[in-house]
Enzyme design. Sequence first.
Site, PDB file in Angstrom:
ATOM      1  CB  SER A  97      -0.065  -9.518  -2.069  1.00  0.00           C
ATOM      2  OG  SER A  97       1.014  -8.734  -2.508  1.00  0.00           O
ATOM      3  CD  GLU A 111      -3.552  -4.656  -5.801  1.00  0.00           C
ATOM      4  OE1 GLU A 111      -4.401  -5.249  -6.483  1.00  0.00           O
ATOM      5  OE2 GLU A 111      -2.501  -5.191  -5.416  1.00  0.00           O
ATOM      6  CB  THR A 143      -4.211  -6.695  -3.257  1.00  0.00           C
ATOM      7  OG1 THR A 143      -2.835  -7.057  -3.324  1.00  0.00           O
ATOM      8  CG2 THR A 143      -4.378  -5.466  -2.389  1.00  0.00           C
TER       9      THR A 143
HETATM   10 MG    MG Z   1      -1.744  -7.013  -5.270  1.00  0.00          MG
HETATM   11 ZN    ZN Z   2       4.879  -9.307  -4.890  1.00  0.00          ZN
END
Ligand code: MG
Ligand code: ZN
Length: 366
Positions: free
Chosen positions: A85, A253, A138
């Site tokens: 990620s 997210e 993220t």
């Molecule tokens: Mg994430």
């Molecule tokens: Zn993952």
Amino acid sequence: MRIKFFKTAVLLLFLVLAGCSMQNINRTQLPKPKVRNIILFIGDGMGVAQVYAGMTVSTHTLSLESFPFAGLSKTYSSNNYITDSAAGGTAIACGVKTKNGMIGMGPDSAVVSSIVEIAHKNGLATGVLSTSTLTHATPASFIAHNSGRGNYEDIAKDFLNGTVDVLIGGGEDHFRKRADSTDLTVKFKEQGYDVVYNLDDLKNSGSLKIAGFLAKEHMLKSNEGRSGMLAEMTRKAIETLSKDKDGFFMMVEGSMIDWGAHEKNFDYTAAEVIDLDNAIAVAKEFAGKNGETLIVVTADHETGGLTLVSGNIQEHKVTGNFIQTGSHTAVMVPIFSYGPSAEIFSGIHENTFFLNGFLNLLNIKR
Ligand code: MG
Ligand code: ZN
């Protein structure tokens, strides 16, 4: 008779020509709707199977199904066919493929600017929302620059770089219970942020800059008490950021689609997709009225190699199998888009495509 015919012919010719030039005017002179705002949703680990699992389980039609364009994104990182990620988020946020584990940097550790940083520099309001800690890979990819995604306390400091106006998610401890004993929320307040710790205080905030820490670590799972909160966070962020006349960029997210899949927990995964869609519905309602807002929904990678092996649409039932490891896979992930110029996201793209697409549409430069 002849003259009448001549007149009719001239009139017809005139109408045809007039019609042609009208069409030309329509084609060349009607301005395309401007993109003033972009709302990007990232479903961490959300492949096509995860989306369809959510669609099947949900008793209402998902907002995503009404998006007019769909495309696919190739997620490989600079050093691995299967991304994590950090590299996946960095590719989307900063437009470069980097090594797994790296945040906001190229593979050579050179710092690269994110869409949030560039949008801020150009006067747009910015927001980053997540159901995980805000310091997790993220959301961090949009704000921080660090060679190690696990350096949470360093990453937390980068959130004070002044580029993000509204940050809402988990991770209070990384900002307040730190090895260096500094309470970063004091600095947020000095910079004019309203710092809030629960949804009610978030909703009541009238500030243009908000730091919302809704959990000490990650937020709860949607089916264990968080359900609907991401939609409320999204609503508040839109309400706040849309006050900026220059427009805004925000990233939302749904972090735990990935975690449900890592756990090979089908119900957990599907519930998180539906919860993310509830937030997407809030954005779509705003974008529909606003007319200058583009929504893009995608994923950083697929998780779990999910396949759907049996099901029943009427009964909202589906059975899914995950791969033994429950780890990330290399399959392309979906892109859904809605709003002005949404069509440019259809087709097959590198995950580094998003940044330039966003900059071109917002008409801003690095
Ligand atoms: Mg994430
Ligand atoms: Zn993952």
